[in-house]
Design an enzyme around this catalytic site. Structure first.
Site, PDB file in Angstrom:
ATOM      1  N   ARG A  77      49.366  45.356 -53.647  1.00 25.41           N
ATOM      2  CA  ARG A  77      50.381  45.894 -52.740  1.00 25.41           C
ATOM      3  C   ARG A  77      51.786  45.488 -53.155  1.00 25.41           C
ATOM      4  O   ARG A  77      52.770  46.104 -52.748  1.00 25.41           O
ATOM      5  CB  ARG A  77      50.079  45.489 -51.297  1.00 25.41           C
ATOM      6  CG  ARG A  77      50.494  46.575 -50.320  1.00 25.41           C
ATOM      7  CD  ARG A  77      50.287  46.257 -48.841  1.00 25.41           C
ATOM      8  NE  ARG A  77      49.061  45.618 -48.477  1.00 25.41           N
ATOM      9  CZ  ARG A  77      48.972  44.323 -48.159  1.00 25.41           C
ATOM     10  NH1 ARG A  77      50.027  43.539 -48.183  1.00 25.41           N
ATOM     11  NH2 ARG A  77      47.802  43.819 -47.818  1.00 25.41           N
ATOM     12  N   TYR A 107      69.832  65.114 -43.264  1.00 26.27           N
ATOM     13  CA  TYR A 107      68.544  65.694 -43.648  1.00 26.27           C
ATOM     14  C   TYR A 107      67.678  65.734 -42.388  1.00 26.27           C
ATOM     15  O   TYR A 107      67.565  64.726 -41.667  1.00 26.27           O
ATOM     16  CB  TYR A 107      67.931  64.780 -44.706  1.00 26.27           C
ATOM     17  CG  TYR A 107      66.610  65.203 -45.274  1.00 26.27           C
ATOM     18  CD1 TYR A 107      66.467  66.419 -45.941  1.00 26.27           C
ATOM     19  CD2 TYR A 107      65.510  64.367 -45.201  1.00 26.27           C
ATOM     20  CE1 TYR A 107      65.257  66.787 -46.490  1.00 26.27           C
ATOM     21  CE2 TYR A 107      64.290  64.724 -45.765  1.00 26.27           C
ATOM     22  CZ  TYR A 107      64.175  65.936 -46.389  1.00 26.27           C
ATOM     23  OH  TYR A 107      62.977  66.305 -46.940  1.00 26.27           O
ATOM     24  N   ASP A 150      72.203  58.032 -47.742  1.00 23.36           N
ATOM     25  CA  ASP A 150      71.235  58.857 -48.474  1.00 23.36           C
ATOM     26  C   ASP A 150      72.003  59.443 -49.656  1.00 23.36           C
ATOM     27  O   ASP A 150      72.834  60.332 -49.498  1.00 23.36           O
ATOM     28  CB  ASP A 150      70.689  59.948 -47.545  1.00 23.36           C
ATOM     29  CG  ASP A 150      69.632  60.825 -48.232  1.00 23.36           C
ATOM     30  OD1 ASP A 150      69.661  60.933 -49.474  1.00 23.36           O
ATOM     31  OD2 ASP A 150      68.802  61.403 -47.510  1.00 23.36           O
ATOM     32  N   LYS A 155      63.416  63.783 -56.233  1.00 24.85           N
ATOM     33  CA  LYS A 155      64.327  64.803 -56.744  1.00 24.85           C
ATOM     34  C   LYS A 155      64.721  64.475 -58.191  1.00 24.85           C
ATOM     35  O   LYS A 155      63.946  64.712 -59.090  1.00 24.85           O
ATOM     36  CB  LYS A 155      65.530  64.926 -55.798  1.00 24.85           C
ATOM     37  CG  LYS A 155      65.138  64.976 -54.310  1.00 24.85           C
ATOM     38  CD  LYS A 155      64.417  66.251 -53.930  1.00 24.85           C
ATOM     39  CE  LYS A 155      63.736  66.223 -52.584  1.00 24.85           C
ATOM     40  NZ  LYS A 155      64.546  65.876 -51.425  1.00 24.85           N
TER      41      LYS A 155
HETATM   42  C1  LIG Z   1      64.058  65.586 -50.082  1.00 22.57           C
HETATM   43  C2  LIG Z   1      65.046  64.713 -49.419  1.00 22.57           C
HETATM   44  C3  LIG Z   1      64.647  63.548 -48.774  1.00 22.57           C
HETATM   45  C4  LIG Z   1      63.197  63.163 -48.615  1.00 22.57           C
HETATM   46  O1  LIG Z   1      62.535  62.950 -49.780  1.00 22.57           O
HETATM   47  P1  LIG Z   1      60.932  63.182 -49.853  1.00 22.57           P
HETATM   48  O2  LIG Z   1      60.576  62.481 -51.099  1.00 22.57           O
HETATM   49  O3  LIG Z   1      60.748  64.656 -49.900  1.00 22.57           O
HETATM   50  O4  LIG Z   1      60.327  62.553 -48.643  1.00 22.57           O
HETATM   51  C5  LIG Z   1      65.621  62.767 -48.213  1.00 22.57           C
HETATM   52  N1  LIG Z   1      66.915  63.095 -48.279  1.00 22.57           N
HETATM   53  C6  LIG Z   1      67.345  64.206 -48.878  1.00 22.57           C
HETATM   54  C7  LIG Z   1      68.791  64.513 -48.899  1.00 22.57           C
HETATM   55  C8  LIG Z   1      66.418  65.064 -49.454  1.00 22.57           C
HETATM   56  O5  LIG Z   1      66.830  66.196 -50.018  1.00 22.57           O
END
Ligand SMILES: *Cc1c(COP(=O)(O)O)cnc(C)c1O
Length: 399
Positions: free
Chosen positions: A63, A117, A189, A214
């Protein structure tokens, strides 16, 4: 070859060398996939010794990861000046939720940008609410006026710059300064820019969050999140993630690290292609606003110019006289753009977006139909030809 650990290298070098300690890679270039739940100790004394420290780089139990995950985390930390550590999570949403849980307690208030988001919003409005935390929303263009939103219980701010549907750039340094003076913790974020184009901690942010799904992964084949922070919050962030059982598989960490090695060249190409296409769209008679931080009509463009080192491949544009049906005709007519969620991969995507549905602190005044594009690594001229063809279908649908 010597261990790579210095943070003084240029970014393009860092993404190549980061986390590749010889003790983790052995005789090959990439740290191998260490699959394991149980880590075996030499003897009981060694087992007891394992309890003494809680840091990456020491075997303990699956973990807490293995060299495959530690190497990726270390590379992400090195890319963020001012950071001491990175925790990995099985998705970007897990990273956001766990970062908020690391700093919030019942009775606190958290402020979120109105451009958040949607899953962040929903976590604040339901889960955190149940925990006794109230959520307030602010105009993404608020800047230092954020102080007017601070109440006696304000504990944290979750920023997102730009917003991932609407692309307003926030004055992160001003918001962070106001927050610091009021004893409020700041989270960002930073998925769109990554630390490469916006070093968050250098701009005053306490806790930088990335949906690694991403651009870090970059190939649309792994879900992952990362939280990177400085000394003041590292222990809390780490403990909270461990208590909530957050761990990523070594196979996923391997793929994410493999994606990371080409981040620099991918981002530069995403940037160039997206700018070319955004500028082409601007000339189209069907298009109203093009919401791309590097274009003057995007709210906060001057702040982008001041603070960012580049722009990535995701932006939105307005079909000025578009409606649900004509927008669908436009998107359905695209061949090179897939229709689907997520972004940051090598393939282009198109998505109908309706930001007005998610607003509470500001009014969404743009009347046309919005399309969000993820510009991938295809030849931009082929993408432009595809978009031009889709406009013809759009015209037949509006007629
Ligand atoms: C896609 C996204 C997330 C979440 O990511 P996941 O890996 O899909 O859970 C968070 N913030 C933004 C701006 C995003 O585009």
């Amino acid at each position: 070859m010597a261990d790579h650990g210095s943070g003084s290298k240029r970014p393009a070098t860092q993404v190549v060398t980061g986390g590749r300690r010889k003790t983790w890679t052995g005789a090959v270039v990439n740290p191998p996939v260490w699959r394991g739940s149980t880590h075996l100790y030499d003897d009981v004394a060694h087992l007891r010794d394992g309890l003494k420290s809680n840091g990456d780089g020491k075997f303990f139990y699956g973990r807490r990861g293995s060299p495959t995950q530690w190497s990726l985390a270390e590379a992400l930390t090195e890319m963020e000046p001012g950071a001491v550590g990175t925790m990995l999570y099985p998705s970007g949403v897990a990273a956001i939720s766990c970062a908020l849980l690391a700093v919030l307690e019942p009775g606190d208030e958290v402020l979120l940008t109105d451009s958040s988001y949607d899953p962040s919003r929903s976590f604040a409005d339901t889960f955190l609410k149940r925990m006794g935390v109230t959520a307030g929303y602010y105009d993404p263009t608020i800047g230092s006026n954020i102080t007017g939103q601070f109440g006696p219980n304000t504990k944290a701010i979750l920023m997102e710059s730009p917003g991932s549907l609407t692309f307003e750039i926030q004055d992160v340094p001003a918001i962070c300064e106001a927050a610091r003076n009021a004893g409020v913790v700041t989270l960002l974020d930073n998925t769109w820019a990554t630390s490469r184009f916006f070093p968050a901690l250098e701009h005053g942010v306490d806790i930088a969050i990335i949906a690694a799904t991403k651009y870090i992964v970059g190939h649309s084949d792994v879900m992952m999140g990362a939280v990177t922070t400085h000394n003041g919050y590292w222990t809390r962030v780490r403990r909270t993630a461990q208590q909530l059982g957050q761990v990523v598989s070594p196979d996923d960490a391997y793929l994410a690290a493999r994606g990371l090695r080409t981040l620099e060249v991918r981002l530069r190409q995403h940037e160039a292609s997206a700018l070319k296409i955004a500028n082409w769209l601007k000339q189209r008679p069907e298009v109203g606003l093009v919401l791309h931080p590097a274009l003057p009509e995007c709210p906060g463009h001057e702040i982008w110019q001041r603070d960012f080192k580049g722009s990535s491949g995701l932006f939105s544009f307005e079909l000025e006289d578009g409606n649900e049906q004509s927008r669908a005709a436009f998107i359905d007519a695209l061949d090179l753009f897939g229709i689907g969620y997520s972004w940051g991969g090598f393939e282009s995507l198109a998505l109908p977006v309706d930001p007005g549905k998610h607003r509470t602190a500001t009014e969404w005044t743009i009347k046309g139909a919005l399309v969000r594009l993820n510009i991938g690594l295809e030849d931009p001229d082929d993408l432009i030809a595809d978009l031009a063809k889709a406009f013809e279908h759009y015209h037949s649908a509006t007629r």
